[in-house]
Scaffold this motif. Sequence first.
Motif, PDB file in Angstrom:
ATOM      1  N   ALA A 114      74.709  23.647  19.937  1.00 23.25           N
ATOM      2  CA  ALA A 114      74.267  24.976  20.093  1.00 23.25           C
ATOM      3  C   ALA A 114      75.347  26.033  20.427  1.00 23.25           C
ATOM      4  CB  ALA A 114      73.078  25.179  20.665  1.00 23.25           C
ATOM      5  N   ALA A 115      75.501  26.888  19.749  1.00 22.23           N
ATOM      6  CA  ALA A 115      76.358  28.185  20.162  1.00 22.23           C
ATOM      7  C   ALA A 115      75.838  29.045  21.117  1.00 22.23           C
ATOM      8  CB  ALA A 115      76.826  29.035  18.699  1.00 22.23           C
ATOM      9  N   ALA A 116      76.662  29.570  21.909  1.00 22.92           N
ATOM     10  CA  ALA A 116      76.138  30.563  22.964  1.00 22.92           C
ATOM     11  C   ALA A 116      77.114  31.704  22.922  1.00 22.92           C
ATOM     12  CB  ALA A 116      75.729  29.967  24.283  1.00 22.92           C
ATOM     13  N   GLU A 117      76.858  32.677  23.756  1.00 23.50           N
ATOM     14  CA  GLU A 117      77.962  33.709  24.031  1.00 23.50           C
ATOM     15  C   GLU A 117      79.152  33.259  24.985  1.00 23.50           C
ATOM     16  OE1 GLU A 117      78.006  37.944  26.133  1.00 23.50           O
ATOM     17  OE2 GLU A 117      76.221  37.549  25.122  1.00 23.50           O
ATOM     18  N   GLY A 118      78.804  32.327  26.146  1.00 18.46           N
ATOM     19  CA  GLY A 118      79.826  31.911  26.687  1.00 18.46           C
ATOM     20  C   GLY A 118      80.640  30.645  26.277  1.00 18.46           C
ATOM     21  N   GLY A 119      80.058  30.239  24.847  1.00 18.07           N
ATOM     22  CA  GLY A 119      80.731  28.998  24.481  1.00 18.07           C
ATOM     23  C   GLY A 119      79.942  28.085  23.670  1.00 18.07           C
ATOM     24  N   ARG A 155      72.883  15.302  29.502  1.00 17.34           N
ATOM     25  CA  ARG A 155      73.490  16.349  29.930  1.00 17.34           C
ATOM     26  C   ARG A 155      73.817  17.193  29.104  1.00 17.34           C
ATOM     27  NH1 ARG A 155      76.919  13.694  34.130  1.00 17.34           N
ATOM     28  NH2 ARG A 155      75.202  12.292  34.146  1.00 17.34           N
ATOM     29  N   VAL A 156      74.250  18.341  29.215  1.00 15.97           N
ATOM     30  CA  VAL A 156      74.673  19.567  28.491  1.00 15.97           C
ATOM     31  C   VAL A 156      76.150  19.935  28.810  1.00 15.97           C
ATOM     32  CG1 VAL A 156      74.640  21.820  27.410  1.00 15.97           C
ATOM     33  CG2 VAL A 156      72.639  20.458  27.777  1.00 15.97           C
ATOM     34  N   LEU A 157      77.003  19.647  27.899  1.00 22.10           N
ATOM     35  CA  LEU A 157      78.557  20.228  28.426  1.00 22.10           C
ATOM     36  C   LEU A 157      78.520  21.329  27.606  1.00 22.10           C
ATOM     37  CD1 LEU A 157      80.260  16.720  27.344  1.00 22.10           C
ATOM     38  CD2 LEU A 157      79.481  17.527  29.661  1.00 22.10           C
ATOM     39  N   VAL A 158      79.362  22.458  28.523  1.00 24.26           N
ATOM     40  CA  VAL A 158      79.501  23.627  28.092  1.00 24.26           C
ATOM     41  C   VAL A 158      80.964  23.673  27.571  1.00 24.26           C
ATOM     42  CG1 VAL A 158      79.641  26.184  28.589  1.00 24.26           C
ATOM     43  CG2 VAL A 158      78.046  24.693  29.360  1.00 24.26           C
ATOM     44  N   VAL A 159      81.330  23.860  26.395  1.00 19.17           N
ATOM     45  CA  VAL A 159      82.793  23.837  25.768  1.00 19.17           C
ATOM     46  C   VAL A 159      83.248  25.273  25.660  1.00 19.17           C
ATOM     47  CG1 VAL A 159      84.209  23.024  23.943  1.00 19.17           C
ATOM     48  CG2 VAL A 159      82.058  21.710  24.874  1.00 19.17           C
ATOM     49  N   ASP A 160      84.437  25.713  26.176  1.00 21.87           N
ATOM     50  CA  ASP A 160      85.052  27.035  26.039  1.00 21.87           C
ATOM     51  C   ASP A 160      85.926  26.856  24.569  1.00 21.87           C
ATOM     52  OD1 ASP A 160      86.422  29.217  25.811  1.00 21.87           O
ATOM     53  OD2 ASP A 160      87.264  28.824  28.056  1.00 21.87           O
ATOM     54  N   PRO A 161      85.461  27.266  23.667  1.00 27.66           N
ATOM     55  CA  PRO A 161      86.331  27.281  22.294  1.00 27.66           C
ATOM     56  C   PRO A 161      87.722  27.895  22.224  1.00 27.66           C
ATOM     57  CG  PRO A 161      84.376  28.818  22.077  1.00 27.66           C
ATOM     58  CD  PRO A 161      84.260  28.332  23.407  1.00 27.66           C
ATOM     59  N   LYS A 162      87.857  28.656  23.099  1.00 27.54           N
ATOM     60  CA  LYS A 162      89.188  29.577  23.378  1.00 27.54           C
ATOM     61  C   LYS A 162      90.337  28.838  23.953  1.00 27.54           C
ATOM     62  CE  LYS A 162      87.397  34.262  23.472  1.00 27.54           C
ATOM     63  NZ  LYS A 162      87.123  35.333  24.295  1.00 27.54           N
ATOM     64  N   ARG A 163      89.848  27.804  25.065  1.00 34.12           N
ATOM     65  CA  ARG A 163      90.644  27.000  25.717  1.00 34.12           C
ATOM     66  C   ARG A 163      90.694  25.401  25.092  1.00 34.12           C
ATOM     67  NH1 ARG A 163      88.851  30.252  29.829  1.00 34.12           N
ATOM     68  NH2 ARG A 163      90.471  31.525  30.650  1.00 34.12           N
ATOM     69  N   GLY A 164      89.575  25.279  24.491  1.00 31.94           N
ATOM     70  CA  GLY A 164      89.662  23.903  23.823  1.00 31.94           C
ATOM     71  C   GLY A 164      89.345  22.799  24.793  1.00 31.94           C
ATOM     72  N   ARG A 165      88.662  23.155  25.737  1.00 34.00           N
ATOM     73  CA  ARG A 165      88.183  22.134  26.895  1.00 34.00           C
ATOM     74  C   ARG A 165      86.658  22.461  27.253  1.00 34.00           C
ATOM     75  NH1 ARG A 165      88.026  24.320  32.074  1.00 34.00           N
ATOM     76  NH2 ARG A 165      88.965  26.522  32.223  1.00 34.00           N
ATOM     77  N   VAL A 166      86.304  21.118  27.961  1.00 39.91           N
ATOM     78  CA  VAL A 166      84.765  21.374  28.501  1.00 39.91           C
ATOM     79  C   VAL A 166      85.046  22.082  29.740  1.00 39.91           C
ATOM     80  CG1 VAL A 166      82.867  20.072  29.686  1.00 39.91           C
ATOM     81  CG2 VAL A 166      84.189  18.900  27.603  1.00 39.91           C
ATOM     82  N   ALA A 167      84.047  23.261  29.789  1.00 43.59           N
ATOM     83  CA  ALA A 167      84.043  24.350  31.000  1.00 43.59           C
ATOM     84  C   ALA A 167      83.207  24.058  32.045  1.00 43.59           C
ATOM     85  CB  ALA A 167      83.961  25.660  30.356  1.00 43.59           C
ATOM     86  N   GLY A 168      82.107  23.294  31.577  1.00 42.47           N
ATOM     87  CA  GLY A 168      81.175  23.063  32.735  1.00 42.47           C
ATOM     88  C   GLY A 168      80.134  21.848  32.169  1.00 42.47           C
ATOM     89  N   GLU A 169      79.133  21.613  32.921  1.00 45.22           N
ATOM     90  CA  GLU A 169      78.234  20.526  32.804  1.00 45.22           C
ATOM     91  C   GLU A 169      77.058  20.738  33.398  1.00 45.22           C
ATOM     92  OE1 GLU A 169      77.896  16.168  34.440  1.00 45.22           O
ATOM     93  OE2 GLU A 169      79.808  16.320  33.083  1.00 45.22           O
ATOM     94  N   ILE A 170      75.878  20.838  32.848  1.00 45.26           N
ATOM     95  CA  ILE A 170      74.580  20.672  33.112  1.00 45.26           C
ATOM     96  C   ILE A 170      73.636  19.572  32.863  1.00 45.26           C
ATOM     97  CG2 ILE A 170      72.459  22.211  32.828  1.00 45.26           C
ATOM     98  CD1 ILE A 170      74.010  24.243  31.249  1.00 45.26           C
ATOM     99  N   ARG A 171      72.991  19.184  34.152  1.00 45.09           N
ATOM    100  CA  ARG A 171      72.601  17.760  34.139  1.00 45.09           C
ATOM    101  C   ARG A 171      71.268  18.037  35.050  1.00 45.09           C
ATOM    102  NH1 ARG A 171      76.522  13.979  37.501  1.00 45.09           N
ATOM    103  NH2 ARG A 171      77.388  15.910  38.629  1.00 45.09           N
ATOM    104  N   LEU A 172      70.137  17.130  34.604  1.00 45.23           N
ATOM    105  CA  LEU A 172      68.904  17.080  35.698  1.00 45.23           C
ATOM    106  C   LEU A 172      69.161  16.235  36.623  1.00 45.23           C
ATOM    107  CD1 LEU A 172      66.387  16.646  32.823  1.00 45.23           C
ATOM    108  CD2 LEU A 172      66.957  18.789  34.271  1.00 45.23           C
ATOM    109  N   GLY A 173      68.612  16.566  37.870  1.00 43.30           N
ATOM    110  CA  GLY A 173      68.783  15.680  38.970  1.00 43.30           C
ATOM    111  C   GLY A 173      68.913  16.710  40.450  1.00 43.30           C
ATOM    112  N   ARG A 174      69.110  16.147  41.353  1.00 41.96           N
ATOM    113  CA  ARG A 174      69.173  16.856  42.634  1.00 41.96           C
ATOM    114  C   ARG A 174      70.475  16.907  43.159  1.00 41.96           C
ATOM    115  NH1 ARG A 174      63.587  16.605  44.427  1.00 41.96           N
ATOM    116  NH2 ARG A 174      62.513  15.219  43.018  1.00 41.96           N
TER     117      ARG A 174
END
Length: 90
Positions: A54-59, A71-90
């Motif tokens: 899915a496309a979003a404003e931040g990546g 989990r959801v990986l947030v990819v920065d298309p300008k830099r071509g790398r994974v910028a962050g990760e979202i996962r369920l858990g504590r």
Amino acid sequence: MGALKVLVVAMGVLIVGGTVTLVALLVQRAGGGGGAAWEVALNQPEGTRIGGVAAAEGGIGVWVQRPDGDRVLVVDPKRGRVAGEIRLGR
């Protein structure tokens, strides 16, 4: 009267030239101008599948289904790398 005709023709040429330039820039920025494609290595463990994108404003959000949990990986298309990760858990 002759000066008015010259002025009208010159303005017409400027309008046509500006329109052609605008269309060329829009096509180039939309990806039709032969720009370089980018690729990203997500570096995920064996057995990981991409569940959605899915496309979003931040990546770009990439939903990956891993053996140890989704989990959801947030990819920065300008830099071509994974910028962050979202996962369920504590």
